[in-house]
Design an enzyme around this catalytic site. Structure first.
Site, short mmCIF file in Angstrom:
data_model
loop_
_atom_site.label_atom_id
_atom_site.label_comp_id
_atom_site.label_asym_id
_atom_site.label_seq_id
_atom_site.Cartn_x
_atom_site.Cartn_y
_atom_site.Cartn_z
N ASP A 144 -29.59 17.97 59.61
CA ASP A 144 -30.32 17.15 58.67
C ASP A 144 -31.66 16.75 59.52
OD1 ASP A 144 -28.74 17.82 56.72
OD2 ASP A 144 -27.72 15.85 56.79
N LYS A 204 -35.08 20.69 59.92
CA LYS A 204 -35.09 21.93 60.11
C LYS A 204 -35.84 22.83 59.01
CE LYS A 204 -30.92 22.13 60.78
NZ LYS A 204 -30.29 20.66 60.80
N GLY A 206 -27.90 22.54 54.51
CA GLY A 206 -28.66 22.03 53.04
C GLY A 206 -30.11 21.96 53.73
N HIS A 207 -30.99 22.79 53.87
CA HIS A 207 -32.35 22.64 54.23
C HIS A 207 -33.37 22.45 53.15
CE1 HIS A 207 -31.04 25.06 57.95
NE2 HIS A 207 -30.17 23.88 57.73
N GLN A 231 -26.90 23.06 61.17
CA GLN A 231 -26.43 21.79 61.82
C GLN A 231 -27.08 21.30 62.88
OE1 GLN A 231 -24.24 25.12 60.99
NE2 GLN A 231 -24.27 23.67 58.94
P1 GDP Z 1 -31.97 20.10 57.55
O1 GDP Z 1 -30.82 20.27 56.94
O2 GDP Z 1 -32.35 19.69 58.94
O3 GDP Z 1 -33.10 21.17 56.95
O4 GDP Z 1 -32.89 18.75 56.78
P2 GDP Z 1 -32.49 18.12 55.24
O5 GDP Z 1 -33.29 18.61 54.33
O6 GDP Z 1 -30.88 18.22 55.06
O7 GDP Z 1 -32.90 16.75 55.24
C1 GDP Z 1 -34.12 16.46 55.87
C2 GDP Z 1 -34.74 15.38 54.63
O8 GDP Z 1 -35.83 14.66 55.12
C3 GDP Z 1 -35.35 16.19 53.50
O9 GDP Z 1 -34.74 15.66 52.35
C4 GDP Z 1 -36.83 16.55 53.83
O10 GDP Z 1 -37.45 16.67 52.59
C5 GDP Z 1 -36.99 15.22 54.44
N1 GDP Z 1 -38.01 15.16 55.63
C6 GDP Z 1 -38.32 16.14 56.21
N2 GDP Z 1 -39.19 15.72 57.23
C7 GDP Z 1 -39.60 14.53 56.83
C8 GDP Z 1 -40.64 13.51 57.35
O11 GDP Z 1 -41.48 13.67 58.29
N3 GDP Z 1 -40.62 12.20 56.72
C9 GDP Z 1 -40.04 12.01 55.54
N4 GDP Z 1 -40.02 10.85 55.08
N5 GDP Z 1 -38.90 12.85 54.95
C10 GDP Z 1 -38.88 14.15 55.82
P1 IMO Z 2 -27.84 21.18 58.06
O1 IMO Z 2 -28.09 22.64 58.53
C1 IMO Z 2 -25.26 17.49 58.52
C2 IMO Z 2 -21.00 18.16 59.14
C3 IMO Z 2 -20.02 17.65 58.37
C4 IMO Z 2 -18.96 17.30 59.00
C5 IMO Z 2 -18.83 18.25 60.05
C6 IMO Z 2 -17.88 19.50 59.91
O2 IMO Z 2 -28.20 20.54 56.69
O3 IMO Z 2 -28.32 20.26 59.25
P2 IMO Z 2 -18.10 21.43 58.03
O4 IMO Z 2 -18.21 21.62 56.59
O5 IMO Z 2 -19.28 22.14 58.78
O6 IMO Z 2 -16.81 21.91 58.52
O7 IMO Z 2 -18.11 20.00 58.40
O8 IMO Z 2 -20.23 18.89 60.21
N1 IMO Z 2 -22.12 19.11 58.98
C7 IMO Z 2 -23.45 18.78 58.82
N2 IMO Z 2 -23.99 17.59 58.75
N3 IMO Z 2 -26.11 18.70 58.42
C8 IMO Z 2 -25.48 19.80 58.02
O9 IMO Z 2 -26.13 21.03 58.09
C9 IMO Z 2 -23.98 19.84 58.47
N4 IMO Z 2 -23.25 20.92 58.39
C10 IMO Z 2 -21.99 20.39 58.82
O10 IMO Z 2 -20.72 16.51 57.47
O11 IMO Z 2 -19.11 16.11 59.75
MG MG Z 3 -29.37 19.47 55.77
#
Ligand code: GDP
Ligand code: IMO
Ligand code: MG
Length: 427
Positions: A13, A16, A40-41, A224
């Protein structure tokens, strides 16, 4: 050569989705190589927020081809839902989304077992998975009884495999107090989904290789994060795949000699969702403040993310196991308004002080912090380094120097334009 790998440098998270979307503007091919719908991106374009779980984040740029390689685990129902949702919002997938026939399928019993195990686990052994069936699916792959996307082309053969896999898991499911799904019902579901998936099937390793050889810009989108990597993360509180840069070679079938550059993404602080060690976690009001300001709630599960300070020993470790060439630092805007920012610079362990990340003994290691001046200004309108307050600039420079990796990009908000681009990813 123009293949760039982008990976998460923390526990997932890191942002990415946003960063891959930005770099995809100039990419021809975007490749997911590991994980599945546990990812979840988030992509924010205008007033639209789109969360992709299986489909590469490149899908929003109409000129990019998107590849789901064999290192992934694919839940066919989730994929079809995702494609339909994208199409409904006007993002065409037809002819530009390719799925490896060798990627493994997540089946109903994988999700069931993941959920039952988590429910049965006690506080010390619970992993806090996303319950999407990831672990059991990769277990089947390693046990060599997995069912793959290509199997959908031969439903009679698939049924035999399903019977075998079901027999293997039935005692486990019974032991956990569950009931194994009926093979007939699973076949009916797969039979209906097959015509949607089969047209997407491709030899993705060959496709990626051709693109690289033709000098196309190829972006590998990690899922991840390194500290969740099966081999290099905080085992056993990890996911079941290779989230590190090397995973791009394994999962997509490209040789390491083809990779030009590896970029890691870190937030300006740290988060973790699920169980497992998180030494710099803030379990106080400050942690809550970061959670609220950063919107730190899981994009897949909605769970509140744990929040804490950035961990330099961890980031140096991550730089090492990935061979990082560059960093993208996200969510810098979330730190606005803090009078000081703490940074973990070392650890106190039973053997003494160390600046290494004690990945084997995190339970007995205590972080040592250094304080940095914060800033009060909002950063969201900053587009160049000069637009940032001096303290934010100094914080970026400090991260770069102490991690030993140059910053390629700083992010000051979820939107595309809320970005300070410093170096060209493909340049
Ligand atoms: P990922 O799994 O690495 O793609 O990240 P996620 O989408 O799960 O979580 C990142 C969250 O931070 C999302 O809600 C993005 O919209 C948000 N986000 C990304 N970059 C920034 C930033 O620079 N500032 C803020 N405030 N939010 C951001
Ligand atoms: P993105 O790509 C954050 C974490 C879960 C748990 C561990 C194992 O959005 O960054 P799993 O369901 O993979 O067997 O869970 O890994 N986890 C993540 N945490 N972002 C993710 O993906 C994750 N994918 C798995 O919360 O701790
Ligand atoms: Mg994510």
């Amino acid at each position: 050569m123009s293949a760039v790998v982008i990976i998460g440098a923390q526990w997932g998270d890191e942002g990415k989705g946003k960063i891959v979307d930005i770099y995809t503007e100039s990419a021809d091919v975007v490749v997911r190589f590991a994980g599945g719908p546990n990812a979840g991106h988030t992509l924010v374009v205008g007033d639209q927020k789109i969360i992709v779980r299986l489909v590469p984040s490149g899908i929003l740029r109409p000129t990019s081809r998107c590849v789901m390689a064999q290192g992934m685990v694919i839940d066919p129902g989730v994929l079809v839902e995702e494609i339909d949702a994208l199409e409904a919002r006007g993002y065409a997938t037809s002819g530009r989304l390719f799925v490896s026939d060798l990627a493994h399928l997540i089946l109903p019993y994988h999700r069931l077992i993941d959920g039952l195990r988590e429910a049965a686990a006690d506080a010390g052994t619970k992993i806090g998975t996303t319950k999407r069936g990831i672990g059991p699916c990769y277990e089947d792959k390693a046990a060599r009884r997995g069912i793959r996307v290509g199997d959908l082309a031969d439903l009679a053969g698939l049924e035999q495999k399903l019977v075998r896999a079901s027999a293997a898991w039935a005692p486990v499911v019974r032991g956990l107090g569950g009931e194994m799904p009926e093979v007939g019902a699973m076949m009916a579901e797969l039979g209906a989904l097959a015509p949607r998936l089969l047209p997407l099937v491709a030899d993705t390793s060959a496709l990626v290789d051709e693109a690289v050889k033709a000098g196309k810009r190829v972006l590998f989108e990690g899922a991840q994060g390194t500290l969740l990597d099966l081999d290099h993360g905080t085992y056993p509180f990890v996911t079941s795949s290779s989230a590190i840069a090397g995973g791009a070679c394994v999962g997509a079938g490209v040789g390491p000699t083809r990779i030009k550059r590896v970029l890691g993404i870190t937030k300006g602080y740290a988060t973790r969702v699920g169980e497992g060690p998180f030494p710099t976690e803030l379990r106080d009001e400050l942690g809550e403040r970061l959670r609220v300001a950063g919107g730190e709630f899981g994009s897949v599960t909605g769970r509140p993310r744990r929040t804490g300070w950035i961990d330099l020993p961890a980031l140096r470790y991550v730089a090492r196991v990935n061979g990082l060439d560059g960093l993208a630092v996200t969510k810098l805007d979330v730190l606005s308004g803090l009078s000081e920012i703490q940074v973990c610079v070392a650890y106190e362990t039973p053997e003494g002080r160390t600046t290494e990340f004690p990945v084997r003994h995190l339970g007995s290691a205590k972080p040592i912090y250094e304080s940095h001046p914060g800033w009060s200004e909002s950063l969201s309108s900053a587009r160049t380094l000069e637009d940032l307050p001096a303290a934010a600039r100094a914080y970026l420079r400090y991260l770069e120097e102490t991690i030993g990796v140059p910053v390629f990009l700083a992010s000051v908000g979820p939107r595309r334009e809320e970005t300070i681009a410093l170096r060209d990813a493909f340049g």
